[in-house]
Design a protein around this motif. Structure first.
Motif, PDB file in Angstrom:
ATOM      1  N   VAL A  90       0.719  -1.152  -0.319  1.00 29.71           N
ATOM      2  CA  VAL A  90      -0.199  -0.051   0.133  1.00 29.71           C
ATOM      3  C   VAL A  90       0.882   1.219   0.415  1.00 29.71           C
ATOM      4  N   LYS A  91       2.203   1.338   0.889  1.00 33.02           N
ATOM      5  CA  LYS A  91       2.495   2.128   0.867  1.00 33.02           C
ATOM      6  C   LYS A  91       3.820   2.682  -0.516  1.00 33.02           C
ATOM      7  N   ASN A  92       3.905   1.772  -1.287  1.00 32.92           N
ATOM      8  CA  ASN A  92       4.663   1.729  -2.308  1.00 32.92           C
ATOM      9  C   ASN A  92       3.939   2.283  -4.125  1.00 32.92           C
ATOM     10  N   ASN A  93       2.233   1.703  -3.211  1.00 34.08           N
ATOM     11  CA  ASN A  93       1.607   2.163  -3.978  1.00 34.08           C
ATOM     12  C   ASN A  93       0.835   3.503  -4.363  1.00 34.08           C
ATOM     13  N   LEU A  94       0.649   4.295  -2.659  1.00 35.83           N
ATOM     14  CA  LEU A  94       0.464   5.119  -2.775  1.00 35.83           C
ATOM     15  C   LEU A  94       1.424   6.225  -3.187  1.00 35.83           C
ATOM     16  N   GLN A  95       2.897   5.375  -2.994  1.00 33.95           N
ATOM     17  CA  GLN A  95       3.909   6.302  -3.292  1.00 33.95           C
ATOM     18  C   GLN A  95       4.116   7.101  -4.674  1.00 33.95           C
ATOM     19  N   ILE A  96       3.557   5.889  -5.958  1.00 34.34           N
ATOM     20  CA  ILE A  96       3.748   6.155  -7.127  1.00 34.34           C
ATOM     21  C   ILE A  96       2.462   6.917  -7.615  1.00 34.34           C
ATOM     22  N   ILE A  97       1.248   7.146  -6.223  1.00 35.99           N
ATOM     23  CA  ILE A  97       0.077   8.058  -6.853  1.00 35.99           C
ATOM     24  C   ILE A  97       1.200   9.311  -6.676  1.00 35.99           C
ATOM     25  N   ILE A  98       1.448   9.425  -5.597  1.00 36.02           N
ATOM     26  CA  ILE A  98       1.921  10.723  -6.035  1.00 36.02           C
ATOM     27  C   ILE A  98       2.890  11.467  -6.489  1.00 36.02           C
ATOM     28  N   SER A  99       3.839  10.628  -7.080  1.00 34.10           N
ATOM     29  CA  SER A  99       4.763  10.413  -8.613  1.00 34.10           C
ATOM     30  C   SER A  99       4.133  11.236  -9.264  1.00 34.10           C
ATOM     31  N   LEU A 100       2.856  10.001  -9.426  1.00 33.15           N
ATOM     32  CA  LEU A 100       1.639  10.674 -11.039  1.00 33.15           C
ATOM     33  C   LEU A 100       1.156  12.096 -10.709  1.00 33.15           C
ATOM     34  N   PHE A 101       1.131  12.452  -9.532  1.00 33.61           N
ATOM     35  CA  PHE A 101       0.402  13.229  -9.339  1.00 33.61           C
ATOM     36  C   PHE A 101       1.188  14.639  -9.456  1.00 33.61           C
ATOM     37  N   ASN A 102       2.591  14.474  -8.883  1.00 35.43           N
ATOM     38  CA  ASN A 102       3.735  15.554  -8.779  1.00 35.43           C
ATOM     39  C   ASN A 102       4.114  15.785 -10.568  1.00 35.43           C
ATOM     40  N   LEU A 103       4.412  14.828 -11.413  1.00 35.11           N
ATOM     41  CA  LEU A 103       4.512  15.301 -12.680  1.00 35.11           C
ATOM     42  C   LEU A 103       3.535  16.059 -13.434  1.00 35.11           C
ATOM     43  N   GLN A 104       2.034  15.525 -12.830  1.00 37.00           N
ATOM     44  CA  GLN A 104       0.948  15.750 -13.400  1.00 37.00           C
ATOM     45  C   GLN A 104       1.032  17.636 -12.391  1.00 37.00           C
ATOM     46  N   SER A 105       1.252  17.949 -11.969  1.00 37.72           N
ATOM     47  CA  SER A 105       0.849  18.857 -12.152  1.00 37.72           C
ATOM     48  C   SER A 105       2.057  20.016 -12.289  1.00 37.72           C
ATOM     49  N   SER A 106       3.188  19.447 -12.701  1.00 40.26           N
ATOM     50  CA  SER A 106       4.216  20.642 -14.235  1.00 40.26           C
ATOM     51  C   SER A 106       3.064  21.134 -15.102  1.00 40.26           C
ATOM     52  N   TYR A 107       1.673  20.011 -15.828  1.00 42.64           N
ATOM     53  CA  TYR A 107       1.762  20.149 -16.412  1.00 42.64           C
ATOM     54  C   TYR A 107       0.596  21.148 -16.705  1.00 42.64           C
ATOM     55  N   ILE A 108      -0.297  21.669 -15.040  1.00 42.97           N
ATOM     56  CA  ILE A 108      -1.953  22.315 -14.904  1.00 42.97           C
ATOM     57  C   ILE A 108      -1.073  23.478 -14.949  1.00 42.97           C
ATOM     58  N   SER A 109      -2.127  24.845 -15.768  1.00 46.47           N
ATOM     59  CA  SER A 109      -1.572  26.099 -15.296  1.00 46.47           C
ATOM     60  C   SER A 109      -2.764  26.897 -14.860  1.00 46.47           C
ATOM     61  N   ASP A 110      -3.876  26.069 -14.611  1.00 43.85           N
ATOM     62  CA  ASP A 110      -4.719  26.482 -13.831  1.00 43.85           C
ATOM     63  C   ASP A 110      -5.026  27.481 -12.238  1.00 43.85           C
ATOM     64  N   PRO A 111      -5.096  27.646 -11.393  1.00 43.98           N
ATOM     65  CA  PRO A 111      -3.978  27.602 -10.524  1.00 43.98           C
ATOM     66  C   PRO A 111      -4.959  26.930  -8.786  1.00 43.98           C
ATOM     67  N   GLY A 112      -6.190  26.949  -9.538  1.00 39.43           N
ATOM     68  CA  GLY A 112      -7.120  26.130  -8.832  1.00 39.43           C
ATOM     69  C   GLY A 112      -6.444  24.755  -8.529  1.00 39.43           C
ATOM     70  N   ALA A 113      -6.451  24.199  -9.860  1.00 40.27           N
ATOM     71  CA  ALA A 113      -6.918  22.583 -10.484  1.00 40.27           C
ATOM     72  C   ALA A 113      -5.480  22.694  -9.363  1.00 40.27           C
ATOM     73  N   LEU A 114      -4.439  23.020  -9.595  1.00 46.16           N
ATOM     74  CA  LEU A 114      -2.700  23.027  -8.953  1.00 46.16           C
ATOM     75  C   LEU A 114      -3.348  22.568  -7.413  1.00 46.16           C
ATOM     76  N   LYS A 115      -4.056  23.753  -6.934  1.00 45.66           N
ATOM     77  CA  LYS A 115      -4.272  23.111  -5.504  1.00 45.66           C
ATOM     78  C   LYS A 115      -5.056  22.548  -5.525  1.00 45.66           C
ATOM     79  N   ALA A 116      -5.806  22.259  -5.721  1.00 48.15           N
ATOM     80  CA  ALA A 116      -6.650  20.831  -5.904  1.00 48.15           C
ATOM     81  C   ALA A 116      -5.861  20.067  -5.328  1.00 48.15           C
ATOM     82  N   LEU A 117      -4.874  19.610  -6.539  1.00 50.14           N
ATOM     83  CA  LEU A 117      -4.388  18.039  -7.164  1.00 50.14           C
ATOM     84  C   LEU A 117      -3.117  18.605  -5.951  1.00 50.14           C
ATOM     85  N   LYS A 118      -2.865  19.140  -5.693  1.00 49.67           N
ATOM     86  CA  LYS A 118      -1.945  18.902  -4.133  1.00 49.67           C
ATOM     87  C   LYS A 118      -2.132  18.796  -2.833  1.00 49.67           C
ATOM     88  N   ASP A 119      -3.711  19.694  -2.825  1.00 48.90           N
ATOM     89  CA  ASP A 119      -4.544  19.138  -1.425  1.00 48.90           C
ATOM     90  C   ASP A 119      -4.945  17.357  -1.585  1.00 48.90           C
TER      91      ASP A 119
END
Length: 179
Positions: A150-179
């Protein structure tokens, strides 16, 4: 009348000691074996002569518990029964676990008169305890493995979110993704 009552009481105690499946050993004031019942022979496969020939006559020679000296001393000082467990071998070589109750018997002057040891076969209980412990250990290992995955899978999901956040320009969507 009282003499008859005492004889009847002795007869009843003798009947209980001889007929029980528990092993009964009686030692004299010098801690030498005086008596074993048929339950002892049934439980261990050894008779009175076998025990004396193989282990000796003394209570301390016959016992199989490493901490027996302390158990015996406590029973004498506290003038009470003590319970302990021992692992012994049956005459046929099988492992046998016993729960023993050691009871010192004192005379009217307070001197040690006898020591009575009653053994109960707890081999089945010990096997069940071992199986339960092995099962608990196995479940613990499974829980650790699940936690790790579970810990490994969560780490993968966090890494994917971090990668995806570099492509988001909308500040509201970026804040929601980080939350």
């Amino acid at each position: 009348m009282e003499g008859t009552f005492e004889l009847n009481k002795i007869h009843l105690l003798s009947l209980v000691a001889s007929e029980t499946d528990n092993a009964v050993l009686i030692f004299d004031k010098d801690l030498n074996l005086e008596y074993i019942n048929a339950g002892f022979t049934k439980m261990t496969g050894y008779n009175f002569d076998d025990i004396i020939r193989l282990r000796g006559r003394s209570l301390f020679e016959i016992t199989y518990n490493d901490k027996f000296m302390q158990i015996f001393d406590d029973a004498i000082v506290e003038r009470t029964s003590k319970v302990y467990e021992s692992n012994i071998k049956h005459k046929n070589g099988n492992e046998l676990w016993t729960s023993s109750t050691l009871t010192p018997v004192f005379d009217e002057q307070g001197d040690l008169k006898n020591v009575v040891v009653i053994d109960t076969d707890i081999t089945d209980r010990k096997h069940i305890e071992r199986q339960l412990n092995e099962s608990l250990e196995e479940r613990g290992l499974l829980l650790k493995e699940i936690h790790h995955r579970v810990k490994n899978n969560l780490q993968i999901i966090i890494s994917l979110f971090n990668l995806q956040s570099s492509y988001i320009s909308d500040p509201g969507a970026l804040k929601a993704l980080k939350d």
